[in-house]
Enzyme design. Sequence first.
Site, PDB file in Angstrom:
ATOM      1  N   GLU A  79     -12.847 -16.272 -67.316  1.00  0.00           N
ATOM      2  CA  GLU A  79     -11.834 -15.283 -66.938  1.00  0.00           C
ATOM      3  C   GLU A  79     -10.458 -15.663 -67.485  1.00  0.00           C
ATOM      4  O   GLU A  79      -9.681 -14.814 -67.873  1.00  0.00           O
ATOM      5  CB  GLU A  79     -11.780 -15.109 -65.407  1.00  0.00           C
ATOM      6  CG  GLU A  79     -10.959 -13.894 -64.994  1.00  0.00           C
ATOM      7  CD  GLU A  79     -10.830 -13.718 -63.486  1.00  0.00           C
ATOM      8  OE1 GLU A  79     -11.174 -14.634 -62.722  1.00  0.00           O
ATOM      9  OE2 GLU A  79     -10.345 -12.641 -63.089  1.00  0.00           O
TER      10      GLU A  79
ATOM     11  N   ARG B 158     -16.607 -27.195 -59.496  1.00  0.00           N
ATOM     12  CA  ARG B 158     -16.779 -26.850 -58.081  1.00  0.00           C
ATOM     13  C   ARG B 158     -18.238 -26.661 -57.701  1.00  0.00           C
ATOM     14  O   ARG B 158     -18.588 -26.755 -56.520  1.00  0.00           O
ATOM     15  CB  ARG B 158     -15.922 -25.620 -57.748  1.00  0.00           C
ATOM     16  CG  ARG B 158     -14.438 -25.983 -57.731  1.00  0.00           C
ATOM     17  CD  ARG B 158     -13.541 -24.769 -57.693  1.00  0.00           C
ATOM     18  NE  ARG B 158     -13.049 -24.404 -59.007  1.00  0.00           N
ATOM     19  CZ  ARG B 158     -12.565 -23.202 -59.305  1.00  0.00           C
ATOM     20  NH1 ARG B 158     -12.549 -22.259 -58.390  1.00  0.00           N
ATOM     21  NH2 ARG B 158     -12.120 -22.952 -60.518  1.00  0.00           N
TER      22      ARG B 158
HETATM   23  C1  PRP Z   1     -14.322 -21.408 -62.620  1.00  0.00           C
HETATM   24  C2  PRP Z   1     -15.376 -21.257 -61.546  1.00  0.00           C
HETATM   25  C3  PRP Z   1     -16.615 -20.935 -62.313  1.00  0.00           C
HETATM   26  C4  PRP Z   1     -16.084 -20.163 -63.503  1.00  0.00           C
HETATM   27  C5  PRP Z   1     -16.375 -18.709 -63.329  1.00  0.00           C
HETATM   28  O1  PRP Z   1     -14.416 -22.674 -63.162  1.00  0.00           O
HETATM   29  O2  PRP Z   1     -15.507 -22.444 -60.785  1.00  0.00           O
HETATM   30  O3  PRP Z   1     -17.262 -22.110 -62.763  1.00  0.00           O
HETATM   31  O4  PRP Z   1     -14.670 -20.397 -63.562  1.00  0.00           O
HETATM   32  O5  PRP Z   1     -15.837 -17.944 -64.383  1.00  0.00           O
HETATM   33  P1  PRP Z   1     -16.721 -17.066 -65.384  1.00  0.00           P
HETATM   34  O6  PRP Z   1     -17.765 -16.360 -64.567  1.00  0.00           O
HETATM   35  O7  PRP Z   1     -15.734 -16.127 -65.992  1.00  0.00           O
HETATM   36  O8  PRP Z   1     -17.329 -17.974 -66.386  1.00  0.00           O
HETATM   37  P2  PRP Z   1     -13.323 -23.333 -64.131  1.00  0.00           P
HETATM   38  O9  PRP Z   1     -13.787 -23.186 -65.541  1.00  0.00           O
HETATM   39  O10 PRP Z   1     -11.975 -22.813 -63.776  1.00  0.00           O
HETATM   40  O11 PRP Z   1     -13.479 -24.882 -63.823  1.00  0.00           O
HETATM   41  P3  PRP Z   1     -13.318 -25.797 -62.513  1.00  0.00           P
HETATM   42  O12 PRP Z   1     -14.501 -25.472 -61.604  1.00  0.00           O
HETATM   43  O13 PRP Z   1     -13.413 -27.157 -63.077  1.00  0.00           O
HETATM   44  O14 PRP Z   1     -12.009 -25.494 -61.864  1.00  0.00           O
HETATM   45  N1  ADE Z   2     -12.840 -18.748 -61.811  1.00  0.00           N
HETATM   46  C1  ADE Z   2     -12.758 -17.686 -62.637  1.00  0.00           C
HETATM   47  N2  ADE Z   2     -12.047 -16.697 -62.078  1.00  0.00           N
HETATM   48  C2  ADE Z   2     -11.653 -17.161 -60.854  1.00  0.00           C
HETATM   49  C3  ADE Z   2     -10.907 -16.596 -59.798  1.00  0.00           C
HETATM   50  N3  ADE Z   2     -10.397 -15.354 -59.890  1.00  0.00           N
HETATM   51  N4  ADE Z   2     -10.700 -17.346 -58.683  1.00  0.00           N
HETATM   52  C4  ADE Z   2     -11.217 -18.599 -58.595  1.00  0.00           C
HETATM   53  N5  ADE Z   2     -11.923 -19.179 -59.566  1.00  0.00           N
HETATM   54  C5  ADE Z   2     -12.146 -18.460 -60.683  1.00  0.00           C
END
Ligand code: PRP
Ligand code: ADE
Length: 176
Positions: A101, A64
């Site tokens: 997370e 994202r």
């Molecule tokens: C989500 C979000 C951040 C990350 C934050 O990405 O877009 O990149 O988690 O979490 P953190 O602070 O605990 O590391 P995700 O890994 O779900 O990938 P995506 O963007 O491809 O959906």
């Molecule tokens: N990436 C990690 N934690 C998330 C949350 N709570 N909502 C959306 N994106 C996330």
Amino acid sequence: NKNEKIQLLRDAIVSYPDFPKPGVIFRDIFGIFRNIVAMRAMKDLIVEHILFLEVDLVVGLDSRGFLLGPIICMELGKPFLPIRKKGKLPGNVVQHAFNLEYGEATFEIQTEYVKKGARTIIIDDLLATGGSMVAAIELLKLSGAEVIECLTIIELSGLKGREKLGIPVHSLVQYD
Ligand code: PRP
Ligand code: ADE
């Protein structure tokens, strides 16, 4: 004004309890992208903030962060570089594993495209535990960049990700 723009973003973000796992409240950034007024407010808020920084490079996190980085690059006239989940980027990559997370992952960067000492900002949609951001900072340091700031639209303040980074964080909308 600024507070009205932030309120527009807050109203556009939709929260989904128990996604993708029980106990997680998923904060969905795509609500902003469905609403052109909110999307413009988001762009304005980011641009107003980073115009004061001297930036050489904008790095966005898979996936994202890829929606946000290029918008800013167009305004700044500076290049965009992706950090991707492993196995997606060709050429010379360095990698770093991390927890987030609701799972774990490994990030990679095409290290040859980072100039030594480049003043770099990292952008992503959301800061949760900070695991992704810490890994990204690590990859950029290994590549010789100077990370000056981490920027996210959403910050889950209760998870205290900010405290792990050792780099200033700027976020637009915070949730406890
Ligand atoms: C989500 C979000 C951040 C990350 C934050 O990405 O877009 O990149 O988690 O979490 P953190 O602070 O605990 O590391 P995700 O890994 O779900 O990938 P995506 O963007 O491809 O959906
Ligand atoms: N990436 C990690 N934690 C998330 C949350 N709570 N909502 C959306 N994106 C996330």
